[in-house]
Enzyme design. Structure first.
Site, PDB file in Angstrom:
ATOM      1  N   ARG A   1       3.304  -0.061   2.946  1.00 13.66           N
ATOM      2  CA  ARG A   1       3.734   1.749   1.757  1.00 13.66           C
ATOM      3  C   ARG A   1       3.147   0.695   0.205  1.00 13.66           C
ATOM      4  NH1 ARG A   1       8.447   3.845   3.985  1.00 13.66           N
ATOM      5  NH2 ARG A   1       7.389   4.534   5.152  1.00 13.66           N
TER       6      ARG A   1
ATOM      7  N   ASP B   1      14.040  -3.143   6.515  1.00 19.48           N
ATOM      8  CA  ASP B   1      14.352  -2.145   7.876  1.00 19.48           C
ATOM      9  C   ASP B   1      15.374  -1.507   7.453  1.00 19.48           C
ATOM     10  OD1 ASP B   1      12.280  -3.284   8.857  1.00 19.48           O
ATOM     11  OD2 ASP B   1      13.398  -4.701   9.546  1.00 19.48           O
TER      12      ASP B   1
END
EC number: 3.6.1.15
Length: 177
Positions: free
Chosen positions: A23, A105
């Site tokens: 991202r 994560d």
């Protein structure tokens, strides 16, 4: 790029353990840099996902990155109060292109009422196996979850009301220049 100065804009890039870009945030305003940390703000910032999807952040958010801790913190300033999104991630590095880190994560979300939730445990376990996270990374991340929860419980650093107020006011002052 040297160390960015207050009011300058940088790009932030998160990667996955296998090196793939995850991202990108464009035009994060720098509020403060020190030897070990960077504080910035995203406000209607363009975000690009690894699959090419794009979206814009909805509210101002103070972002906190550190070169020692394996997490970064996003304090989202909303009408109902401040919500926090904490990424378990490698310490950041800054190069000519961007501020960069590896996203592992696991996330902790803190709601305005103080409720905490550990998120994406299944995703972490899946990627740990698929990308073969080393054992020492697993140990470091679990230790940093403990540190992060301690910061949250004791309203340390970015989790103090004064911190968010100070940096949001500084951002508003810089906008007026």
């Amino acid at each position: 790029m040297g160390i960015p100065k207050e009011g300058e804009f940088i790009t932030i890039q998160s990667y996955k353990h296998d090196g793939h870009l995850h991202r990108t945030w464009r035009d994060t305003m720098v509020l403060k840099t020190s030897e070990y940390s960077l504080i910035g703000v995203n406000d209607h910032t363009l975000v690009t996902e690894s699959d090419g999807r794009r979206w814009v952040t909805r509210e101002p958010a103070i972002v906190y990155f550190h070169k020692k801790y394996w997490f970064n913190i996003i304090a989202m300033i909303r009408e109902k109060g401040v919500s926090y999104y904490c990424n378990l991630a490698s310490p950041y590095l800054l190069d000519d292109e961007a501020l960069k880190y590896i996203d592992y994560d696991l996330d902790i979300k803190v709601f305005p009422d103080g409720e905490k939730r550990l998120l994406d445990v299944d995703e972490y376990e899946f990627h740990k196996n698929v990308m073969d996270y080393p054992n020492n990374i697993d140990i470091i991340l679990k230790e940093n979850v403990k540190i992060l929860v301690d910061w949250i419980n004791n309203e340390k650093g970015p989790f103090s009301e004064a911190y968010v107020d100070i940096w949001y006011k500084r951002y508003q002052e810089l906008l007026k220049k």
